[in-house]
Scaffold this active site. Structure first.
Site, PDB file in Angstrom:
ATOM      1  N   VAL A  18      46.671  39.107  79.100  1.00  0.00           N
ATOM      2  CA  VAL A  18      46.142  38.242  77.737  1.00  0.00           C
ATOM      3  C   VAL A  18      44.837  38.981  77.316  1.00  0.00           C
ATOM      4  O   VAL A  18      44.908  39.470  75.895  1.00  0.00           O
ATOM      5  CB  VAL A  18      45.987  36.741  77.922  1.00  0.00           C
ATOM      6  N   ALA A  19      44.012  39.025  77.953  1.00  0.00           N
ATOM      7  CA  ALA A  19      42.569  39.615  77.624  1.00  0.00           C
ATOM      8  C   ALA A  19      42.064  40.186  78.881  1.00  0.00           C
ATOM      9  O   ALA A  19      42.260  39.581  79.849  1.00  0.00           O
ATOM     10  CB  ALA A  19      41.878  38.341  76.924  1.00  0.00           C
ATOM     11  N   MET A  20      41.046  40.864  78.439  1.00  0.00           N
ATOM     12  CA  MET A  20      39.972  41.621  79.428  1.00  0.00           C
ATOM     13  C   MET A  20      38.770  41.670  79.054  1.00  0.00           C
ATOM     14  O   MET A  20      38.348  41.982  78.059  1.00  0.00           O
ATOM     15  CB  MET A  20      40.456  43.115  79.785  1.00  0.00           C
ATOM     16  N   GLU A  21      37.732  40.980  79.791  1.00  0.00           N
ATOM     17  CA  GLU A  21      36.395  41.040  79.390  1.00  0.00           C
ATOM     18  C   GLU A  21      35.475  42.151  79.366  1.00  0.00           C
ATOM     19  O   GLU A  21      34.250  41.918  80.021  1.00  0.00           O
ATOM     20  CB  GLU A  21      35.851  39.736  80.434  1.00  0.00           C
ATOM     21  N   ASN A  22      35.908  43.212  79.208  1.00  0.00           N
ATOM     22  CA  ASN A  22      35.161  44.319  79.211  1.00  0.00           C
ATOM     23  C   ASN A  22      33.876  43.953  78.286  1.00  0.00           C
ATOM     24  O   ASN A  22      33.736  43.760  77.260  1.00  0.00           O
ATOM     25  CB  ASN A  22      35.813  45.711  78.576  1.00  0.00           C
ATOM     26  N   HIS A  45      36.781  32.364  76.595  1.00  0.00           N
ATOM     27  CA  HIS A  45      36.918  32.574  77.863  1.00  0.00           C
ATOM     28  C   HIS A  45      36.189  33.837  78.193  1.00  0.00           C
ATOM     29  O   HIS A  45      35.576  34.030  79.395  1.00  0.00           O
ATOM     30  CB  HIS A  45      38.350  32.391  78.481  1.00  0.00           C
ATOM     31  N   GLU A  46      36.668  34.915  77.298  1.00  0.00           N
ATOM     32  CA  GLU A  46      35.977  36.316  77.543  1.00  0.00           C
ATOM     33  C   GLU A  46      34.617  36.189  77.375  1.00  0.00           C
ATOM     34  O   GLU A  46      33.876  36.972  77.868  1.00  0.00           O
ATOM     35  CB  GLU A  46      36.759  37.199  76.750  1.00  0.00           C
ATOM     36  N   HIS A  54      32.769  34.941  80.164  1.00  0.00           N
ATOM     37  CA  HIS A  54      32.599  36.117  81.252  1.00  0.00           C
ATOM     38  C   HIS A  54      31.122  36.961  81.146  1.00  0.00           C
ATOM     39  O   HIS A  54      30.821  37.469  81.991  1.00  0.00           O
ATOM     40  CB  HIS A  54      33.889  37.042  81.267  1.00  0.00           C
ATOM     41  N   GLU A 103      36.385  34.080  87.906  1.00  0.00           N
ATOM     42  CA  GLU A 103      37.044  33.270  87.069  1.00  0.00           C
ATOM     43  C   GLU A 103      37.142  31.768  87.080  1.00  0.00           C
ATOM     44  O   GLU A 103      36.866  30.981  85.909  1.00  0.00           O
ATOM     45  CB  GLU A 103      38.482  33.617  87.521  1.00  0.00           C
TER      46      GLU A 103
END
Length: 861
Positions: A437-441, A464-465, A468, A487
Site C-alpha cells: 500500500v505505502a512505504m515510509e521512505n 501512518h507513513e 513513521h 509498526e
C-alpha cells in the site's frame, strides 16, 4: 603494577607513574558477579559500594536545583569515568535538573569503571566512546505529567538499558559483518537504462574498522547483482592509487548472498578510514521494479522504482542490509531525457544539460529506507514542506484528494511527538503494480495510486507513513524480529494523530476494523502460532518479509496502548514518546530500550506490587491475542449500526422494512468495510441471501417502495440484489471484500467482476486474499488462468507467494524480466526432510502462512 583484592572478587589495578611519583587506581566493579539476584538498582548499588571506598577517593559532582541558587556537592554513585557521574535516585526529584553531563545509571551497566588520578584520561575517553551516554535519573521532568525519572527497576531481570552496551547484536537476516565496522557514509553513482532494464554504476563506502584483526569485509548482496570490480583506498596514506581487491560471492539464503571482500594487509586499523569502491550492475532483483509503459497509469513512458523493505535492497546495491546499521548517503543518478528521478533524500538538485540528479540524505538511515523512482513524474506543492509527485494523468486527482491536509497532519504530529526531523514530507503516487500500500521512505513516501479511490483509506495510509517519520525512520527496530517497534508504535501514533484531527469516534471505527482483522487472522492461524509473538525468533533462511502481518501492527498497537494505560494519562504518555524520540533519534533499538526508559519515566510502576502485574515478558514472548485492547465505546454511534445490520442479515428471516432503514450509500467506507468483514466471518452463507446483496442499492436502500425479492432463503442472492451495484462503484477496499464473499460462496454470476479486479490490481493487499479464496473453493482453475496472464506484472516476492498459494510448494527463484514461469504443479511430492531441516522449514512455513493468511485488511509498510 600490582593487584589488590579490595572487595570480594573485584580487582582494582594500581598504576605507579615514576615520573610524577603518583599512584592511579583503576577498578572494575562487576555487580552481577559480586551480588546475588535480584540485580541491584541504581540507589542500592550506591548504598552498597560507597561504604567500602575511602571518602577521599570518591569523585564529586555538583547539582544545580532549579528552585534555588545554591550549589551543593554530595557523594554520588560510581560512574563510567572522569567527572561523568550518575545522580543518586533519592537525591533527584521532579523539578531538579543536573548541571553536568550525565551517564547511564549503574543499574544499566554490568560494570562500573572508577578512574582516579591523571594518566588515565585516554582510557576513560576510550571507554566513553564505546559506551554511549544515556539518561540521567535527574532528567528534566515530563511536561504536564509530573513524572520524574529515577533509576531502579528490576525489569528486565538482567541486561543493560537505554543506550548502554549489550551482548553483540545478531541479525540472522544479514550475512554481513556489520559489527566489525562503522559505516560513516556511502555514495551511489548510478545510470538508469530503461532499454535493457539495468542500473549500473558504483558504490563508495566510507568505513571505519572498530575491531582489530579483521581482514575481510562481508556485505549483503544478491545473485542478481553483477560485480565488476572492487578497489580500496585509504585517505591520508602515501599510496594515491586505489588497490584492486579480490572477492568472492557465497550463497546465503533464497533472498540474498554474501559478498566477501579481502582487505589488503595493514589496511584495517581500528579508527582509520577505509574507502571501498564497488562497480556493479543490477539486473532483475526483487528490489528493482521495472514497469513497461503499458503498465504505468499514463501508458506513455516506462517507470522504475525500488522497494527495499525488508531485505530487498541488497539487490539494489551491496550493503550492510540490517536495520541496526544507519548512515548518511549521497547519490548521483543519470536518466534519459524526459524522465525525472527522485530519491528518499533531504536535499536534491538537477543539472538539465547532463540530465543528472544529485541527492543527499544528511541524517543516518538504514539501507532499506534508500529508495529511487524514475519516470514521467510531475509535482505540485501542497504545503510549505510537502509536494505531491505523480504521473501527469494522476496529479490533479492526487492534489485534490490531499489538498492542504499533509501540513495539518504534520502539525498535529509535531504537537504530540516533537519536531519533524526530515525537512521534506513529499509523496509520490505509483501505479497499481506497487507491491504494497505505502512505504515510509524518509522525505519521499511511496503510495499506491489505487488508494486514491478511497479518501478514508488514503487519509489513514498517509498519516501512518507520516507517523513513521518518528517511529521507524528516526527510531528503528534493530532487528526484523522486533518489527513491532516500528509498526506498532507508528500505528499508535497514527491513531493519536487522527484522534486529535478527526475525533475519537472516527479513530475507534478504524481501530475496530483492524482489530476485527487481527482476530480473524488469529482464528485462521490458532492462538499458539509462533508468528503471533511480538518478538519472533527467526530461523536462518526465513525471509523477514513474511513477518509483514497484523501482529506487528495491531498487537504491537495494543501493547503500546497498554503502556499508555499504565502511564495513567494519554498526555503523559505523549510526553514519554517525545522523550523516547529525543533519546534514541537516528538510532536502532530493541524492546528492552523502550521498556527500560518507560519504567524510568514512570517510577510509580517500579513498585514490586505493580511490577508483578505488568507482564512485559508475556506481551513480548507470548503467542495469541493481545492481553489488552483499548476501549472503543467512543465510536459506538458509528459501530453499532454495523452490528445491527449484521445481526439482521444473520437472522433466519430478515425483516424487509428494517433492512430498508439502513442506507449504506450514506455510510462511510470504514462502516461498509466493517459490515462486509463481519459478513465474511459468517461465510459461506446460505445460497439465497446473495442476489439481494447485489441489485441496484440506490433503489432498494433509499426508495422504500422498491421491495426485495420475495425469496429470502438464499442469502447471497439477496445480498447481491441489495448491494452489488453500490459496491461496484465504490473503492477497491469495498470491492475486494464483496468479491471475497462472492468467491467464498461460489456465487458464479459475479465471477467476471473477480476476473476484472485481479487483472486490474497487482498489489499484495488486493491479490493475496482473493487468490487464497479461489484456491480454497471450487474456482482454482480461474485463479491459475488469471495468474498466468498477470504473473510478469507482479513483484517477485508477491509472485512467489502466489505460486505457493496456487501449487502449495516453494517456488523457484524469480526472474522478473524473463519468460513466464511454468504454472504446472509438480507431479511428485518433495523428498522427506531430515528432522533438523524439517524443524527450520516448519518455522519458515509458519511465517509464510502468517503472511498469506492476511485477509480483509489494508496494511501499509
Amino acid at each position: 603494577m600490582m593487584n589488590v583484592n579490595w572487595f570480594c572478587s573485584h580487582t582494582p589495578t594500581l598504576i605507579y607513574d615514576d615520573k610524577r611519583k603518583e599512584i592511579s587506581i583503576l577498578t572494575i566493579w562487576t555487580v552481577k558477579e559480586r551480588f546475588d539476584s535480584p540485580p541491584h538498582t541504581h540507589t542500592n548499588f550506591s548504598r552498597l559500594l560507597l561504604p567500602v571506598l575511602p571518602e577521599k577517593l570518591l569523585l564529586r559532582h555538583t547539582h544545580t536545583h532549579t528552585h534555588t541558587s545554591r550549589h551543593r556537592p554530595h557523594r554520588e554513585d560510581l560512574c563510567s569515568g572522569g567527572a561523568l557521574l550518575a545522580c543518586r535516585a533519592n537525591r533527584c526529584k521532579p523539578g531538579v535538573r543536573c548541571s553536568g553531563t550525565r551517564s547511564v545509571p549503574s543499574r544499566w551497566r554490568r560494570s562500573v569503571l572508577v578512574s582516579l588520578g591523571p594518566g588515565l584520561s585516554g582510557l576513560m575517553m576510550a571507554q566513553l566512546h564505546q559506551t554511549p551516554t544515556s539518561l540521567c535519573c535527574c532528567r528534566e521532568p515530563l511536561p504536564d505529567s509530573g513524572a520524574g525519572c529515577v533509576g531502579g527497576s528490576s525489569w528486565p531481570p538482567e541486561g543493560p538499558g537505554p543506550g548502554s552496551p549489550r551482548r553483540p547484536l545478531v541479525d540472522v537476516a544479514s550475512a554481513s559483518n556489520f559489527s566489525c565496522f562503522q559505516l560513516r557514509h556511502f555514495h551511489l553513482d548510478l545510470r538508469v537504462n530503461f532499454a535493457v532494464k539495468e542500473i549500473s554504476g558504483w558504490l563508495v563506502l566510507d568505513l571505519i574498522p572498530v575491531q582489530p584483526g579483521v581482514h575481510t569485509l562481508v556485505l549483503d548482496s544478491h545473485p542478481s547483482l553483477l560485480i565488476h570490480a572492487i578497489d580500496c583506498k585509504i585517505p591520508g596514506s602515501r599510496q594515491d592509487e586505489p588497490v584492486s581487491l579480490t572477492y568472492r560471492v557465497d550463497p546465503f539464503t533464497d533472498y540474498g548472498s554474501s559478498l566477501n571482500i579481502i582487505l589488503p594487509p595493514g589496511a584495517v586499523t581500528p579508527g582509520r578510514l577505509v574507502q571501498i569502491t564497488i562497480r556493479y550492475t543490477t539486473t532483475d532483483g526483487p528490489a528493482i521494479w521495472w514497469l513497461d509503459s503499458d503498465l504505468t497509469c499514463g501508458q506513455t513512458r516506462p517507470l522504475v522504482f525500488t522497494q527495499g523493505h525488508s531485505v530487498c535492497n541488497r539487490s539494489f546495491f551491496p550493503c550492510f542490509d540490517s536495520p541496526a546499521v544507519k548512515s548518511s548517503y549521497t547519490a548521483t543518478v543519470r536518466v534519459p531525457d524526459g524522465f525525472t528521478a527522485l530519491m528518499s533524500a533531504t536535499r536534491s538538485s538537477y543539472s538539465r544539460p547532463d540530465r543528472v540528479f544529485q541527492f543527499s540524505m544528511e541524517s543516518p538511515v538504514p539501507s532499506y529506507l534508500v529508495a529511487l523512482v524514475a519516470g514521467e513524474l510531475q509535482h505540485v506543492d501542497v504545503g510549505p514542506r510537502s509536494r505531491v509527485w505523480a504521473e501527469p494523468c494522476l496529479l490533479s486527482c492526487a492534489v485534490q484528494k490531499l489538498g492542504g491536509s499533509v501540513e495539518r497532519w504534520l502539525g498535529v504530529a509535531e504537537q504530540l511527538f516533537g519536531p519533524y526531523l526530515w525537512g521534506r514530507c513529499d509523496i509520490v503516487f505509483l501505479p497499481p503494480s506497487f507491491p504494497i500500500v505505502a512505504m515510509e521512505n524518509p522525505c519521499l513516501t511511496f503510495i499506491i495510486a489505487s488508494i486514491l479511490e478511497s479518501s478514508e483509506f488514503l487519509l489513514i495510509d498517509v498519516v501512518h507513513e507520516i507517523a513513521h517519520g518518528w517511529f521507524g525512520n528516526a527510531v528503528t527496530n534493530a532487528t526484523w524480529e522486533e518489527m513491532w517497534l516500528s509498526e506498532g508504535l507508528a500505528t499508535y501514533a497514527q491513531r493519536r494523530i487522527t484522534t486529535e484531527a478527526y475525533g475519537e469516534a472516527f479513530t475507534c471505527l478504524e481501530t475496530a476494523v483492524r482489530l476485527d482483522a487481527l482476530h480473524r487472522q488469529l482464528r485462521l492461524l490458532g492462538d499458539n502460532n509462533p508468528v503471533s509473538k511480538l518478538q519472533v525468533q527467526f530461523e536462518p533462511g526465513v525471509n523477514p518479509s513474511s513477518l509483514m502481518n497484523l501482529f506487528t501492527y495491531e498487537k504491537g498497537f495494543c501493547f503500546v496502548s497498554y503502556l499508555s494505560l499504565l502511564s495513567g494519562d494519554v498526555r503523559r504518555f505523549d510526553c514519554f514518546l517525545r522523550d523516547y524520540i529525543s533519546q534514541f533519534k537516528f538510532k536502532s533499538v530493541v524492546a528492552r530500550d523502550l521498556i527500560d526508559l518507560f519504567l524510568v519515566c514512570f517510577p510509580e510502576l517500579q513498585d514490586s506490587a505493580h511490577r508483578e502485574g505488568l507482564e512485559f515478558e508475556r506481551w513480548l514472548s507470548g503467542c495469541g491475542p493481545p492481553l489488552y485492547e483499548p476501549d472503543l465505546s467512543a465510536g459506538g454511534a458509528l459501530i453499532q449500526p454495523v452490528h445491527d445490520l449484521c445481526d439482521l442479515w444473520s437472522s433466519d428471516a430478515p425483516n424487509l422494512q428494517t433492512l430498508t432503514t439502513f442506507d449504506l450509500s450514506a455510510w462511510s467506507t470504514f462502516q461498509i468495510v466493517l459490515f462486509l468483514d463481519r459478513m465474511l466471518d459468517h461465510a459461506p452463507l446460505s445460497h439465497d441471501v446473495m442476489v439481494n446483496l447485489s441489485v441496484c442499492p440506490s433503489e432498494v436502500m433509499v426508495n422504500l417502495s422498491v421491495s426485495l425479492p420475495v425469496c429470502l432463503l438464499d442469502v447471497m442472492v439477496n445480498l447481491s440484489v441489495c448491494y452489488s451495484g453500490l459496491f461496484d462503484v465504490l473503492n477497491s477496499e469495498v470491492q475486494i471484500r464483496w468479491l471475497q464473499l462472492v468467491v467464498r460462496n461460489s456465487f458464479h454470476q459475479e465471477v467476471p467482476r473477480v476476473r476484472a479486479f485481479l487483472l486490474k490490481h497487482t498489489s499484495r493487499m488486493y491479490t493475496v486474499p482473493l487468490y487464497e479464496d479461489l484456491v480454497a473453493g471450487v474456482m482454482k482453475c480461474v485463479a491459475v488462468e488469471i495468474f498466468s496472464q498477470t504473473q510478469r506484472r507482479l513483484h517477485p516476492n508477491l509472485r512467489r507467494t502466489l505460486q505457493q498459494i496456487l501449487f502449495h510448494t516453494s517456488s523457484a527463484p524469480t526472474n522478473q524480466n524473463g519468460p513466464p514461469l511454468s504454472i504446472t504443479p509438480p507431479s511428485t511430492p518433495p523428498p522427506q526432510q531430515p528432522a533438523a531441516t524439517a524443524t527450520a522449514s516448519a518455522a519458515a512455513a509458519a511465517a509464510t502462512t502468517a503472511a498469506i493468511a492476511l485477509r480483509d485488511v489494508n496494511v501499509s509498510a
